[in-house]
Design a protein around this motif. Structure first.
Motif, mmCIF file in Angstrom:
data_model
loop_
_atom_site.group_PDB
_atom_site.id
_atom_site.type_symbol
_atom_site.label_atom_id
_atom_site.label_comp_id
_atom_site.label_asym_id
_atom_site.label_seq_id
_atom_site.Cartn_x
_atom_site.Cartn_y
_atom_site.Cartn_z
ATOM 1 N N ILE A 174 17.463 0.642 -2.238
ATOM 2 C CA ILE A 174 16.002 0.170 -2.264
ATOM 3 C C ILE A 174 15.872 -1.238 -2.277
ATOM 4 C CG2 ILE A 174 15.846 0.739 -4.647
ATOM 5 C CD1 ILE A 174 12.677 1.358 -4.226
ATOM 6 N N HIS A 175 14.922 -1.794 -1.252
ATOM 7 C CA HIS A 175 14.831 -3.225 -1.357
ATOM 8 C C HIS A 175 14.576 -3.609 -2.781
ATOM 9 C CE1 HIS A 175 13.160 -7.076 -0.396
ATOM 10 N NE2 HIS A 175 14.060 -7.215 0.590
ATOM 11 N N PRO A 176 15.367 -4.990 -3.114
ATOM 12 C CA PRO A 176 15.040 -5.324 -4.655
ATOM 13 C C PRO A 176 13.550 -5.420 -5.064
ATOM 14 C CG PRO A 176 16.969 -6.352 -3.575
ATOM 15 C CD PRO A 176 16.269 -5.407 -2.638
ATOM 16 N N GLU A 177 12.741 -6.059 -4.228
ATOM 17 C CA GLU A 177 11.430 -6.413 -4.305
ATOM 18 C C GLU A 177 10.678 -4.938 -4.477
ATOM 19 O OE1 GLU A 177 9.597 -9.736 -2.198
ATOM 20 O OE2 GLU A 177 11.768 -10.024 -1.555
ATOM 21 N N THR A 178 10.815 -4.008 -3.616
ATOM 22 C CA THR A 178 10.364 -2.724 -3.771
ATOM 23 C C THR A 178 10.657 -2.292 -5.002
ATOM 24 O OG1 THR A 178 10.374 -2.632 -1.307
ATOM 25 C CG2 THR A 178 10.069 -0.697 -2.481
ATOM 26 N N SER A 179 11.961 -2.224 -5.408
ATOM 27 C CA SER A 179 12.371 -1.467 -6.745
ATOM 28 C C SER A 179 11.742 -2.198 -7.680
ATOM 29 C CB SER A 179 13.785 -1.801 -6.730
ATOM 30 O OG SER A 179 14.213 -1.026 -7.920
ATOM 31 N N ILE B 7 7.734 -1.184 -7.993
ATOM 32 C CA ILE B 7 7.544 0.225 -8.482
ATOM 33 C C ILE B 7 7.882 0.289 -10.047
ATOM 34 C CG2 ILE B 7 9.707 1.253 -7.578
ATOM 35 C CD1 ILE B 7 6.036 3.282 -7.635
ATOM 36 N N GLU B 8 8.936 -0.192 -10.291
ATOM 37 C CA GLU B 8 9.386 -0.041 -11.706
ATOM 38 C C GLU B 8 8.259 -0.823 -12.550
ATOM 39 O OE1 GLU B 8 12.987 -1.205 -14.766
ATOM 40 O OE2 GLU B 8 13.336 -1.404 -12.400
ATOM 41 N N GLN B 9 7.803 -1.969 -12.109
ATOM 42 C CA GLN B 9 6.633 -2.512 -12.870
ATOM 43 C C GLN B 9 5.682 -1.735 -13.011
ATOM 44 O OE1 GLN B 9 4.932 -5.922 -10.606
ATOM 45 N NE2 GLN B 9 3.632 -6.187 -12.431
ATOM 46 N N LYS C 137 16.650 7.039 -13.897
ATOM 47 C CA LYS C 137 17.742 8.034 -14.086
ATOM 48 C C LYS C 137 18.556 7.821 -12.721
ATOM 49 C CE LYS C 137 15.696 12.083 -15.349
ATOM 50 N NZ LYS C 137 15.654 13.410 -15.661
ATOM 51 N N GLY C 138 17.789 7.704 -11.619
ATOM 52 C CA GLY C 138 18.630 7.512 -10.351
ATOM 53 C C GLY C 138 18.654 5.928 -9.806
ATOM 54 N N LYS C 139 18.180 5.069 -10.737
ATOM 55 C CA LYS C 139 18.237 3.682 -10.104
ATOM 56 C C LYS C 139 19.562 3.120 -9.880
ATOM 57 C CE LYS C 139 16.604 -1.071 -11.351
ATOM 58 N NZ LYS C 139 15.931 -1.725 -12.600
ATOM 59 N N LYS D 8 0.950 -1.277 -0.104
ATOM 60 C CA LYS D 8 0.030 0.058 0.248
ATOM 61 C C LYS D 8 0.833 1.318 -0.028
ATOM 62 C CE LYS D 8 -1.117 0.979 4.789
ATOM 63 N NZ LYS D 8 -2.469 1.059 5.618
ATOM 64 N N PHE D 9 2.164 1.115 0.452
ATOM 65 C CA PHE D 9 3.057 2.348 0.587
ATOM 66 C C PHE D 9 3.746 2.315 -0.886
ATOM 67 C CE2 PHE D 9 2.531 1.541 5.124
ATOM 68 C CZ PHE D 9 1.788 2.598 5.466
ATOM 69 N N VAL D 10 3.800 1.243 -1.471
ATOM 70 C CA VAL D 10 4.513 1.540 -2.877
ATOM 71 C C VAL D 10 3.538 2.195 -3.813
ATOM 72 C CG1 VAL D 10 5.228 0.142 -4.676
ATOM 73 C CG2 VAL D 10 5.845 -0.578 -2.434
ATOM 74 N N VAL D 11 2.028 1.731 -3.659
ATOM 75 C CA VAL D 11 1.178 2.289 -4.384
ATOM 76 C C VAL D 11 1.153 3.699 -4.185
ATOM 77 C CG1 VAL D 11 -1.337 2.179 -4.893
ATOM 78 C CG2 VAL D 11 -0.206 0.158 -4.728
ATOM 79 N N GLU D 12 1.157 4.132 -3.179
ATOM 80 C CA GLU D 12 1.191 5.543 -2.507
ATOM 81 C C GLU D 12 2.351 6.293 -3.255
ATOM 82 O OE1 GLU D 12 1.236 8.875 1.338
ATOM 83 O OE2 GLU D 12 1.071 6.460 1.383
ATOM 84 N N MET D 13 3.562 5.809 -3.292
ATOM 85 C CA MET D 13 4.970 6.029 -4.029
ATOM 86 C C MET D 13 4.485 6.248 -5.601
ATOM 87 S SD MET D 13 8.759 4.926 -4.063
ATOM 88 C CE MET D 13 8.394 3.094 -3.805
ATOM 89 N N LEU D 14 3.710 5.442 -5.835
ATOM 90 C CA LEU D 14 3.296 5.423 -7.684
ATOM 91 C C LEU D 14 2.470 6.736 -7.605
ATOM 92 C CD1 LEU D 14 2.710 4.279 -10.314
ATOM 93 C CD2 LEU D 14 0.790 3.200 -9.149
#
Length: 181
Positions: free
Chosen positions: A142-147, A150-152, A135-137, A103-109
């Protein structure tokens, strides 16, 4: 005085856009509460002093002082920032990234889309948020699964648009509703 008004309008418009997007993702309350710390004195007055209108004032504060006190305050209070999700790893005794709840990844989106819309204005496209992210990846801690998540979602936005992506995000939140955080 003019920067007070401009900064207030910018952060309020950003919050409005996040709330609209968050509602479509099924997290209206998060959207309404999003970035309330931006109205706190430490964040608000730095935002006024370093206001540019085309990018975050935190960048200008960082360039001026070598750090951004406003950003340090902000990231420590807002769980939609991956920087919030770091802690000492008991095995390595080093600070490590922690996987973010969905739910926080979606808020980040929603935050990244809104920020792109605010700063890009009429030039905004659904590709801007993923372009900014990529650009900043390489430098990001950032945790790999979180990254990956959000990238997906940002790639999905660029390829399939908001309606599809927000619907997908809403289902993802439902699927992970019992996630602990």
């Amino acid at each position: 005085m003019i920067n007070v008004i401009r900064h207030f309008k910018t952060i309020t418009y950003h919050k409005y856009l996040v709330a609209v997007h968050a509602a479509k993702c099924g997290i209206l309350f998060q959207g309404l509460m999003h970035d309330m710390s931006k109205y706190s004195p430490v964040e608000f007055w730095a935002g006024v002093k370093y206001y540019k209108g085309t990018k975050s004032p935190n960048e200008a504060e960082r360039a001026d002082k070598g750090y951004s006190l406003a950003w340090m305050h902000h990231k420590g209070r807002n769980r939609h920032h991956f920087e919030y999700w770091s802690d000492y790893n008991p095995k390595t005794k080093e600070i490590s990234a922690v996987k973010m709840p969905v739910k926080f990844v979606v808020e980040m989106l929603c935050d990244r889309i809104a920020a792109s819309k605010v700063y890009q204005g009429k030039n905004y496209t659904n590709a801007h948020p993923i372009e900014y992210f990529l650009k900043g990846k390489a430098r990001r801690k950032i945790h790999p699964e979180t990254s990956d998540l959000i990238e997906q979602l940002l790639c999905m936005l660029a390829e399939k648009g908001e309606k599809y992506t927000f619907s997908y995000a809403k289902q993802l939140i439902k699927k992970n509703k019992h996630e602990k955080y």
